[in-house]
Design a protein around this motif. Structure first.
Motif, PDB file in Angstrom:
ATOM      1  N   UNK A 108     -30.441  35.399 102.629  1.00 28.21           N
ATOM      2  CA  UNK A 108     -31.479  35.049 103.612  1.00 28.21           C
ATOM      3  C   UNK A 108     -31.943  33.602 103.515  1.00 28.21           C
ATOM      4  N   UNK A 109     -31.147  32.730 102.901  1.00 24.87           N
ATOM      5  CA  UNK A 109     -31.475  31.308 102.923  1.00 24.87           C
ATOM      6  C   UNK A 109     -31.515  30.752 104.328  1.00 24.87           C
ATOM      7  N   UNK A 110     -30.775  31.352 105.233  1.00 21.01           N
ATOM      8  CA  UNK A 110     -30.763  30.891 106.618  1.00 21.01           C
ATOM      9  C   UNK A 110     -32.081  31.140 107.334  1.00 21.01           C
ATOM     10  N   UNK A 111     -32.949  31.962 106.759  1.00 20.65           N
ATOM     11  CA  UNK A 111     -34.226  32.229 107.412  1.00 20.65           C
ATOM     12  C   UNK A 111     -35.105  30.992 107.491  1.00 20.65           C
ATOM     13  N   UNK A 112     -34.796  29.936 106.729  1.00 18.01           N
ATOM     14  CA  UNK A 112     -35.581  28.709 106.876  1.00 18.01           C
ATOM     15  C   UNK A 112     -35.414  28.103 108.262  1.00 18.01           C
ATOM     16  N   UNK A 113     -34.347  28.485 108.972  1.00 14.86           N
ATOM     17  CA  UNK A 113     -34.157  27.991 110.335  1.00 14.86           C
ATOM     18  C   UNK A 113     -35.188  28.551 111.311  1.00 14.86           C
ATOM     19  N   UNK A 114     -35.942  29.572 110.902  1.00 16.18           N
ATOM     20  CA  UNK A 114     -37.020  30.042 111.771  1.00 16.18           C
ATOM     21  C   UNK A 114     -38.107  28.986 111.920  1.00 16.18           C
ATOM     22  N   UNK A 115     -38.105  27.978 111.045  1.00 10.39           N
ATOM     23  CA  UNK A 115     -39.061  26.873 111.188  1.00 10.39           C
ATOM     24  C   UNK A 115     -38.807  26.084 112.469  1.00 10.39           C
ATOM     25  N   UNK A 168     -28.944  36.924 109.290  1.00  9.82           N
ATOM     26  CA  UNK A 168     -29.020  38.186 110.030  1.00  9.82           C
ATOM     27  C   UNK A 168     -28.337  38.038 111.393  1.00  9.82           C
ATOM     28  N   UNK A 169     -27.199  38.686 111.552  1.00 10.80           N
ATOM     29  CA  UNK A 169     -26.356  38.503 112.734  1.00 10.80           C
ATOM     30  C   UNK A 169     -26.463  39.727 113.644  1.00 10.80           C
ATOM     31  N   UNK A 170     -26.787  39.495 114.916  1.00  9.97           N
ATOM     32  CA  UNK A 170     -26.886  40.582 115.889  1.00  9.97           C
ATOM     33  C   UNK A 170     -25.484  41.007 116.314  1.00  9.97           C
TER      34      UNK A 170
END
Length: 300
Positions: free
Chosen positions: A45-52, A97-99
């Motif tokens: 979930x390191x990619x969750x920083x892109x929610x910024x 998290x890929x849809x």
């Protein structure tokens, strides 16, 4: 055969733009490569920083942010493919998290090499938070084995590494290294991952490598608080560390943990160790589970 692995204590970071994230990521990869890393491991979930990069209302919308986050996924993959190609290394990118076409959301960890995207492993076991609050789904039970010139590795994402079957399947198929990207918010959660990783190293006489997300992200209710430390484990057997700890980085301290792994030593231990966990674990696992799950072999 020797392998230099780099595992990140990766701090979740606020970014003002996608280009700022790209520069940040390139700097992290360059640091690992400059220190000799050839297999680089980023956390779950390191990619969750892109929610910024999302509007503020979506940043705080636990479920609503995931479909919107997906619009960054193609460029996210392009960045890691370019970095792997530029440095001629193998990178396990932060999980994303890929849809899916079905609408389900899988937690996907993707592997990149000098040839681009090699393949991925989707998380198989969901924590209560993922399943009950976040809406992330368990993927079908297919295991990816990545085969390189130096050997083979597989992935067990965070909660997955707390269960024995996946690592047993991967190691029976040829894995010598099991990578465990993780995301935990407490010492208890981190401990569960590390206990699991150490157990998997013991059972399969392999190396396991943990990479955690660290720090705080108040803009993301999914990864707002993160605790962990990078570590590399082995079986405590002949020619390997007596406590099975190859290397560890202090908790919450951002940066890379580097370790040189002697893969030939595993072959010796699996044949002539003080105990033969690898052989006996396969007998027990398949004796209880019956037919082995599917393994997807990927050349890297």
């Amino acid at each position: 055969m020797a392998l230099s692995v780099a595992s990140a204590n990766y701090p979740v970071t606020y970014h003002a733009s996608f280009e700022a994230w790209r520069t940040h990521t390139a700097g992290w990869v360059a640091q690992a490569v400059d220190r000799g890393g050839r297999l680089l491991l980023f956390p779950e979930y390191g990619a969750m920083e892109l929610t910024s990069l999302l509007p503020e209302a979506l940043q705080q919308d636990l479920r609503g942010q995931l479909p919107e986050l997906g619009r960054f996924y193609p460029d996210f993959c392009t960045v890691f493919a370019e970095l792997a190609r530029q440095h001629e290394v193998c990178i396990l990118a932060p999980s994303f998290p890929v849809v899916q076409p079905s609408g389900e959301i899988f937690n996907r960890a993707s592997v990149f090499t000098a040839q681009g995207l090699a393949g991925w492993q989707d998380k198989l076991m969901m924590t209560r938070f993922e399943a009950e609050q976040w809406g992330v789904h368990a993927a079908p039970p297919v295991f990816s084995l990545f085969e390189a010139d130096w050997g083979a590795f597989g992935l067990q994402i965070c909660y997955d590494v707390e269960f024995p079957l996946g690592s047993a399947v991967l190691c029976a198929a040829g894995a010598q290294v099991v990578l465990a990207p993780s995301c935990t918010e407490t010492l208890r959660g981190s401990t569960r991952v590390h206990v699991g990783a150490r157990a998997r190293a013991l059972e399969n006489q392999c190396y396991t490598v943990v990479s955690p997300l660290v720090g705080e992200a108040p803009w993301s209710p999914a990864v707002d608080v993160n605790y962990g430390f990078a570590a590399v484990y082995s079986s405590p057997d002949l020619g390997l560390p007596e406590e099975g700890v190859v290397a560890a980085r202090p908790a919450q301290q951002p940066g890379w943990l580097l370790a040189d792994l002697d893969l030939d030593r595993l072959d010796t231990v699996r044949r002539e160790g003080q105990v033969l966990n690898f052989r006996d674990n396969r007998t027990l696992t398949y004796g209880l589970a019956g037919k082995a799950p599917a393994v997807r072999r990927i050349r890297v």
